[in-house]
Design an enzyme around this catalytic site. Structure first.
Site, mmCIF file in Angstrom:
data_model
loop_
_atom_site.group_PDB
_atom_site.id
_atom_site.type_symbol
_atom_site.label_atom_id
_atom_site.label_comp_id
_atom_site.label_asym_id
_atom_site.label_seq_id
_atom_site.Cartn_x
_atom_site.Cartn_y
_atom_site.Cartn_z
ATOM 1 N N THR A 73 68.536 57.320 -62.973
ATOM 2 C CA THR A 73 68.974 55.924 -62.939
ATOM 3 C C THR A 73 69.255 55.464 -64.363
ATOM 4 O O THR A 73 68.390 55.551 -65.228
ATOM 5 C CB THR A 73 67.893 55.016 -62.314
ATOM 6 O OG1 THR A 73 67.640 55.453 -60.985
ATOM 7 C CG2 THR A 73 68.353 53.563 -62.295
ATOM 8 N N LYS B 71 72.119 51.189 -57.170
ATOM 9 C CA LYS B 71 70.710 51.445 -57.491
ATOM 10 C C LYS B 71 70.104 50.271 -58.258
ATOM 11 O O LYS B 71 68.956 49.873 -58.011
ATOM 12 C CB LYS B 71 70.575 52.738 -58.308
ATOM 13 C CG LYS B 71 69.144 53.045 -58.751
ATOM 14 C CD LYS B 71 68.191 53.249 -57.579
ATOM 15 C CE LYS B 71 66.748 53.435 -58.051
ATOM 16 N NZ LYS B 71 66.508 54.741 -58.675
ATOM 17 N N LYS C 280 62.571 50.030 -67.342
ATOM 18 C CA LYS C 280 63.858 50.506 -67.846
ATOM 19 C C LYS C 280 65.000 50.103 -66.924
ATOM 20 O O LYS C 280 66.045 49.623 -67.368
ATOM 21 C CB LYS C 280 63.780 52.024 -68.016
ATOM 22 C CG LYS C 280 65.066 52.720 -68.422
ATOM 23 C CD LYS C 280 65.792 53.346 -67.237
ATOM 24 C CE LYS C 280 64.964 54.419 -66.557
ATOM 25 N NZ LYS C 280 65.703 55.045 -65.419
#
Length: 288
Positions: free
Chosen positions: A95, A170, A238
């Site tokens: 990701t 995502k 993150k």
């Protein structure tokens, strides 16, 4: 198709094993050699470098932590690009962001290498059971060609459109995941102070309108004080950072996501970034 898999962490190790069990010829690589031992016991070849993975694969999958790690694996010394050939397919299942995905695709295309961004959701449980949701960006014909590999790892596979759209889906998923965890942590924090029985709270949340994967899977862990990661808190931090960077570029206000990121910043500052995302409850314990 010969499959090379790079990155055998909490998610990647199980995903690679699902590919092996589906019958695809497999070669694996991981920076920390101890993570390759379960594969070596099954006589699955272990590569010494990402370059070697590329040389011996038709499809190379990477599942690493962040964009700099993808950069290193693909373009660094002894990286995939060093052993690649025209027609190789590279799939980034990490990701990061749509911007990075498009950058990787453009650079690989100069060498005749196809690229898909295909991040996943479903946690360690989904990786072990082969029930991940996989969001794929890139050429539809390439997606169709490698779809059997995705089907070995996931239950729901969505072609999201062009390169970068997998990462965008995502990030949208992580927005909901983060705020959902925030909601569960707040409910538990208030319940503790109000003297509510946790089992009864779980019964209500897990059977009514508040039900979610977070309630079903993570709330029992929070109740038991089990903070081992299904997905690391530092990784969600993150991801939420990428969400807000993307939102800033598009001038979309996301106050809920911004608050959630700040609380995960606090969690990481406490030295708990390597614990699970549900460890957020510890921040609320401190605040309370």
């Amino acid at each position: 198709m010969r499959v090379g898999f790079i990155g055998l962490g909490i998610m990647g190790g199980s995903m690679a094993m699902r590919i092996h069990k589906a019958g695809f010829p497999l070669i694996v690589y991981n920076r920390t050699k101890s993570k390759t031992e379960p594969f070596a016991k099954l006589d699955i070849p272990i590569a010494n470098t990402p370059k070697e993975v590329a040389e011996k694969s038709d499809v190379v999958i990477d599942m690493v932590t962040d964009a700099p790690d993808v950069e290193e694996v693909l373009f660094g010394p002894n990286g995939v690009i060093q052993g690649a050939y025209q027609g190789l397919i590279v799939i980034d299942m990490s990701t990061n962001s749509p911007e990075y995905a498009r950058n990787f695709a453009e650079r690989l295309a100069k060498y005749g290498i196809e690229f898909l961004d295909a991040p996943v959701t479903g946690g360690d449980k989904g990786a072990r059971e082969g029930t991940l949701t996989i969001m794929v960006g890139g050429k539809y014909e390439i997606f169709q060609r490698v779809k059997p590999i995705f089907e070995a790892m996931g239950k729901t596979i969505v072609h999201a459109g062009g390169v970068g759209n997998g990462q965008m889906l995502k990030l949208l998923n992580q927005t909901v995941v983060g705020i959902n965890m925030l909601a569960v942590a707040e409910a538990i924090a208030l319940a503790k102070k109000a003297g509510i029985d946790m089992e009864k709270l779980f019964t209500v949340l897990s059977t009514g309108a508040a039900n979610s994967f977070t309630v079903q899977y993570y709330m029992p862990k929070m109740m038991k004080g089990d903070y081992e990661p299904g997905f690391r808190a530092a990784h969600l931090k993150k991801d939420l950072k990428y969400v807000l960077e993307t939102a800033n570029k598009l001038n979309v206000p996301l106050p809920g996501t911004a608050l959630t990121l700040q609380l995960y910043n606090a969690l990481v500052a406490k030295g708990l970034g390597e614990k699970g995302t549900h460890t957020l409850i510890k921040v609320y314990d401190d605040l309370s």
